[in-house]
Write a protein that holds these residues in place. Structure first.
Motif, PDB file in Angstrom:
ATOM      1  N   UNK A 201       0.925  -1.152   0.003  1.00 24.05           N
ATOM      2  CA  UNK A 201       0.049   0.028  -0.065  1.00 24.05           C
ATOM      3  C   UNK A 201       0.993   1.268   0.212  1.00 24.05           C
ATOM      4  N   UNK A 202       2.059   1.283   0.454  1.00 27.95           N
ATOM      5  CA  UNK A 202       3.074   2.193   0.412  1.00 27.95           C
ATOM      6  C   UNK A 202       4.168   2.340  -0.670  1.00 27.95           C
ATOM      7  N   UNK A 203       3.854   1.286  -1.672  1.00 29.44           N
ATOM      8  CA  UNK A 203       4.776   1.426  -2.497  1.00 29.44           C
ATOM      9  C   UNK A 203       4.786   2.507  -3.642  1.00 29.44           C
ATOM     10  N   UNK A 204       5.864   3.006  -4.283  1.00 32.25           N
ATOM     11  CA  UNK A 204       5.778   4.244  -5.148  1.00 32.25           C
ATOM     12  C   UNK A 204       5.587   5.561  -4.331  1.00 32.25           C
ATOM     13  N   UNK A 205       5.072   6.439  -4.899  1.00 34.15           N
ATOM     14  CA  UNK A 205       5.093   7.827  -4.449  1.00 34.15           C
ATOM     15  C   UNK A 205       3.592   8.002  -3.553  1.00 34.15           C
ATOM     16  N   UNK A 206       3.889   8.422  -2.430  1.00 32.14           N
ATOM     17  CA  UNK A 206       2.623   8.622  -1.645  1.00 32.14           C
ATOM     18  C   UNK A 206       2.556  10.126  -0.910  1.00 32.14           C
ATOM     19  N   UNK A 207       1.628  10.757  -1.416  1.00 30.00           N
ATOM     20  CA  UNK A 207       1.428  12.294  -0.711  1.00 30.00           C
ATOM     21  C   UNK A 207       0.683  12.227   0.502  1.00 30.00           C
ATOM     22  N   UNK A 208       1.117  13.182   1.183  1.00 31.28           N
ATOM     23  CA  UNK A 208       0.804  13.285   2.671  1.00 31.28           C
ATOM     24  C   UNK A 208       0.358  15.091   3.038  1.00 31.28           C
ATOM     25  N   UNK A 209      -0.916  15.190   3.342  1.00 29.76           N
ATOM     26  CA  UNK A 209      -1.178  16.361   3.557  1.00 29.76           C
ATOM     27  C   UNK A 209      -2.246  16.436   4.798  1.00 29.76           C
ATOM     28  N   UNK A 210      -1.799  17.505   5.624  1.00 29.04           N
ATOM     29  CA  UNK A 210      -2.715  17.926   6.958  1.00 29.04           C
ATOM     30  C   UNK A 210      -2.870  19.041   7.391  1.00 29.04           C
ATOM     31  N   UNK A 211      -4.007  19.385   7.968  1.00 28.01           N
ATOM     32  CA  UNK A 211      -4.403  20.825   8.471  1.00 28.01           C
ATOM     33  C   UNK A 211      -5.146  20.324   9.564  1.00 28.01           C
ATOM     34  N   UNK A 212      -4.694  20.908  10.775  1.00 22.68           N
ATOM     35  CA  UNK A 212      -5.491  20.624  12.177  1.00 22.68           C
ATOM     36  C   UNK A 212      -5.271  21.761  13.083  1.00 22.68           C
ATOM     37  N   UNK A 213      -6.281  22.198  13.653  1.00 21.76           N
ATOM     38  CA  UNK A 213      -6.282  22.891  15.033  1.00 21.76           C
ATOM     39  C   UNK A 213      -7.020  22.857  16.318  1.00 21.76           C
ATOM     40  N   UNK A 214      -6.252  22.856  17.245  1.00 24.06           N
ATOM     41  CA  UNK A 214      -6.600  22.883  18.492  1.00 24.06           C
ATOM     42  C   UNK A 214      -6.984  24.027  19.252  1.00 24.06           C
ATOM     43  N   UNK A 215      -8.079  24.210  19.662  1.00 27.16           N
ATOM     44  CA  UNK A 215      -8.383  25.652  20.541  1.00 27.16           C
ATOM     45  C   UNK A 215      -9.424  25.228  21.732  1.00 27.16           C
ATOM     46  N   UNK A 216     -10.007  26.123  22.260  1.00 22.56           N
ATOM     47  CA  UNK A 216     -10.805  26.042  23.524  1.00 22.56           C
ATOM     48  C   UNK A 216     -12.099  25.417  23.258  1.00 22.56           C
ATOM     49  N   UNK A 217     -12.497  25.192  21.780  1.00 24.06           N
ATOM     50  CA  UNK A 217     -13.718  24.533  21.330  1.00 24.06           C
ATOM     51  C   UNK A 217     -13.470  22.909  21.107  1.00 24.06           C
ATOM     52  N   UNK A 218     -12.379  22.631  20.743  1.00 18.47           N
ATOM     53  CA  UNK A 218     -11.941  21.255  20.471  1.00 18.47           C
ATOM     54  C   UNK A 218     -10.907  21.024  19.477  1.00 18.47           C
ATOM     55  N   UNK A 219     -10.956  20.105  18.770  1.00 15.04           N
ATOM     56  CA  UNK A 219      -9.972  19.872  17.739  1.00 15.04           C
ATOM     57  C   UNK A 219     -10.876  19.956  16.236  1.00 15.04           C
ATOM     58  N   UNK A 220     -10.031  20.606  15.348  1.00 21.68           N
ATOM     59  CA  UNK A 220     -10.976  20.857  14.241  1.00 21.68           C
ATOM     60  C   UNK A 220      -9.794  20.273  13.021  1.00 21.68           C
ATOM     61  N   UNK A 221     -10.140  19.145  12.188  1.00 24.40           N
ATOM     62  CA  UNK A 221      -9.335  18.624  11.268  1.00 24.40           C
ATOM     63  C   UNK A 221      -9.711  19.165   9.755  1.00 24.40           C
ATOM     64  N   UNK A 222      -8.941  20.198   9.578  1.00 31.84           N
ATOM     65  CA  UNK A 222      -9.348  20.856   8.229  1.00 31.84           C
ATOM     66  C   UNK A 222      -9.084  20.185   7.045  1.00 31.84           C
ATOM     67  N   UNK A 223      -8.144  19.023   7.296  1.00 29.91           N
ATOM     68  CA  UNK A 223      -7.711  18.298   5.792  1.00 29.91           C
ATOM     69  C   UNK A 223      -6.667  17.277   6.469  1.00 29.91           C
ATOM     70  N   UNK A 224      -7.083  16.196   5.901  1.00 33.33           N
ATOM     71  CA  UNK A 224      -5.977  14.894   6.413  1.00 33.33           C
ATOM     72  C   UNK A 224      -6.075  14.087   5.257  1.00 33.33           C
TER      73      UNK A 224
END
Length: 524
Positions: free
Chosen positions: A29-52
Motif C-alpha cells: 500500500x505504500x509502494x511508489x510515491x505517497x502524498x501526505x497532507x494535513x491541516x488541524x487546529x486545537x483551541x478552546x472549542x476542540x479539535x478541527x481537522x481541516x484536511x487529512x
C-alpha cells in the motif's frame, strides 16, 4: 504549538517513496510515491481537522471534521484500488464513505457505506449511541462463491437495532445460498434479554451429501437471572424431530437441558450399505452439569425396527431396543426376531468414556440359512467383557441343535491331476487360500489382524444331528469344538465323530461305520 496548554495550529505537507515497514499487508500500500497532507487546529472549542490526506496509486484516505465535547462532526472517505494487494485470493476495488455527527445530547449519528469487490455492498445508518439508539443496516453479496468457492448463491441481510428500556432490541433477517433463511428478533442485552430465532434450509444435501430433505430450527433464548433459558425445536430430513429445553450458563460451562425427539433409522443408510435399517428411534435425554458424556442421562428406544444384511443372508425384525444412560454408562437391552426363525438378544453395559463393556449375546432357536450349503438351528450364550477398543474377552457356548449341510452336485466326474495354473491378477483372498492348500509354498499366509484383537474362549457343542447329505452321502455326526486364542490368531481344538451314515454309489449302498473330522491348532 503551545505545549503546556496543548493548543496547536498545524499545516503538514510531504511525500514518501517506496516506504518499507516489513509488514506484508502494509508494504504494497505504500509502494511508489505517497502524498501526505494535513491541516488541524486545537483551541478552546476542540479539535478541527481541516484536511487529512494520504494518497497514492493503491490507497486514498481523505478525512475532515471537528471533534468537540458536543457537536462533533466528522466525514471521511477511503478507497483501495485492488484488495488483492493485501488479500491475494480476492480482487477488485474497495471504497468507504463515512459520516459521524454528534447531537446536542451527545448521541452519535452515523452513516457508513461501503462498496466491495464482486458488486458487494454494505451500509449502516442511524443513531449509534445513547438511549435513543436506532440503527439500520443492509448487506448485499450477489455471489458468495466469489469469497467462498464451495458456497453458491447470493447473500442478503438487513435489520434494525434500537435501544429499548430493557436493552438493545434486534430485528434482523437474512437469505443466503441454497435458499437458506435466518431471522432473529427480540431484546439481545440486559437482564430481560429474550430473543426468538428461526433458520431454515430446504435441502441439507448441499452440506451433507449422504442426506436429503429440509432442516428447520426455531426457538427462544431468554435471560433468567445469571443463566439463559432455551426452548427450541429442530425438524430435519425424513421427519426427524428434536426439542431442546432448559437453562445454561452464559459460557455453556454448566447446563441443565432436556433433549427429546425421534428420528427414522433409515438415516443410517449411507453409512451401512448394503445393509439397511428401518423403523424409528426415540430419545429422551437430560444433560446436567459440565457438558460431557458423564453428564448425559435418559433413554434411547426403538420399536418394530428391522435390519437386513443381504451380504450376510441375515435379517432381524421386531427389534425392540432400550438404552439407558447414567453417569457415562449405557445399559443396553435389545431383543429381535430372526426373520428365518428364532430370537436374538443383547444385554449389558458399556462405559462410554473407556468403552469397557460387560455384554451378553443370546440366541434362542435361531435359524441360520445359506440355501446352497447349510441350514442350522442353534442356541447360544456369549459374553463380551473388557475394552471394545481391544483386549476384551469373548467367551461362552454355542449349542447346535440341528445342522443340515448339503454337498453341492457337480457335473464333473473326473478331472485327473491338477495342471500347473498361473493365476493372473489373483486377489489377496485367493492367494491366501492357495497358500493354505500348500499350492504356493513361496507365499506365507498373513497372520493377525490390523484391527482390535479380542480373546476367545468359545465352546461349540453338537452332540448329534449334524446331517451331511449330497453326492450319495447321508451321514450324521456329533461332537464339540473349542475356539481359543484371539481374533487375530484363533486356535481350534475338538472333533466331530460319525454317528451313523451310508454312501450310495452306482446303485450300491455302503454303510459307514467309522469317521471323524479333527480340529487342532490355528484356525486361520
Amino acid at each position: 504549538v503551545t505545549p503546556l496548554s496543548g493548543m496547536f495550529d498545524l499545516e503538514i505537507q510531504g511525500e514518501t517513496q517506496d516506504v518499507l515497514l516489513e509488514i506484508p499487508q502494509a508494504d504494497p500500500l505504500l509502494a511508489g510515491k505517497t502524498i501526505l497532507e494535513g491541516s488541524a487546529i486545537r483551541d478552546a472549542t476542540g479539535i478541527t481537522v481541516r484536511k487529512l490526506i494520504v494518497d497514492n496509486d493503491a490507497v486514498s484516505v481523505d478525512v475532515e471534521g471537528a471533534i468537540r465535547s458536543a457537536g462533533s462532526d466528522i466525514e471521511g472517505r477511503a478507497s483501495l484500488s485492488d484488495v488483492s494487494l493485501v488479500l491475494p485470493q480476492y480482487e477488485g476495488a474497495l471504497s468507504l464513505i463515512a459520516t459521524a455527527k454528534q447531537d446536542s445530547a451527545g448521541a452519535w449519528l452515523v452513516d457508513v457505506s461501503a462498496d466491495a469487490p464482486y458488486d458487494s455492498s454494505f451500509r449502516v445508518q442511524g443513531v449509534a449511541t445513547g438511549p435513543d439508539a436506532d440503527v439500520v443496516f443492509d448487506l448485499s453479496v450477489p455471489q458468495v462463491a466469489s469469497y467462498v468457492p464451495q458456497v453458491e448463491g447470493p447473500l442478503d441481510a438487513s435489520g434494525r437495532v434500537q435501544q429499548s428500556g430493557d436493552g438493545y432490541l434486534v430485528d434482523a433477517k437474512a437469505s443466503g445460498p441454497f435458499q437458506s433463511e435466518v431471522s432473529v428478533k427480540g431484546v439481545a442485552t440486559g437482564p430481560n434479554a429474550a430473543v426468538s430465532f428461526l433458520a431454515s434450509l430446504p435441502n441439507v444435501n448441499v452440506f451433507l451429501p449422504e442426506f436429503s430433505g429440509p432442516l428447520n430450527l426455531e426457538g427462544d433464548i431468554a435471560r433468567q437471572g445469571e443463566r439463559y433459558s432455551v426452548d427450541s425445536m429442530v425438524v430435519g430430513p425424513s421427519g426427524a424431530t428434536s426439542t431442546i429445553k432448559g437453562t445454561l450458563a452464559p459460557n455453556a460451562s454448566d447446563v441443565d437441558l432436556a433433549i427429546a425427539g425421534s428420528a427414522p433409522l433409515g438415516l443410517s443408510a449411507p453409512f451401512i450399505r448394503p445393509r439397511s435399517l428401518t423403523g424409528d428411534v426415540g430419545f429422551d435425554l437430560k444433560v446436567r452439569g459440565a457438558p460431557s458424556l458423564a453428564a448425559v442421562s435418559g433413554s434411547v428406544t426403538t420399536t418394530d425396527a428391522k435390519f437386513t444384511a443381504p451380504n450376510l443372508r441375515a435379517a432381524l425384525q421386531n427389534i425392540a431396543t432400550t438404552v439407558n444412560l447414567s453417569r457415562g454408562v449405557a445399559t443396553i437391552d435389545v431383543g429381535a426376531d430372526i426373520l428365518a426363525g428364532g430370537r436374538a438378544g443383547v444385554t449389558g453395559s458399556v462405559n462410554l468414556t473407556t468403552l469397557v463393556a460387560d455384554m451378553a449375546v443370546s440366541l434362542r432357536r435361531a435359524v441360520l440359512v445359506d440355501p446352497r450349503i447349510y441350514s442350522a438351528v442353534l442356541d447360544a450364550g456369549i459374553a463380551v467383557q473388557g475394552p471394545l477398543t481391544g483386549g476384551a474377552n469373548i467367551s461362552g457356548r454355542i449349542d447346535l441343535n440341528e445342522v443340515n449341510v448339503t454337498i453341492p452336485g457337480s457335473g464333473v466326474t473326473s478331472v485327473g491331476s491338477i495342471p500347473n495354473i498361473q493365476h493372473v491378477g489373483a486377489s489377496s483372498k485367493a492367494l491366501a487360500t492357495k497358500a493354505r492348500a500348500g499350492l504356493d509354498p513361496d507365499k506365507q499366509v498373513e497372520q493377525g489382524s490390523s484391527g482390535p484383537v479380542f480373546g476367545l474362549d468359545v465352546l461349540i457343542n453338537a452332540p448329534g444331528q449334524i446331517f451331511v447329505r449330497g453326492r450319495g452321502l447321508n451321514a450324521e455326526l456329533g461332537g464339540d469344538l473349542t475356539i481359543s486364542g484371539n481374533t487375530g490368531a484363533p486356535v481350534s481344538a475338538g472333533s466331530f465323530e460319525l454317528i451313523r451314515g451310508r454312501m450310495d454309489v452306482i446303485g450300491k449302498r455302503f454303510d459307514l461305520t467309522d469317521g471323524s473330522i479333527q480340529f487342532q491348532g490355528s484356525a486361520t
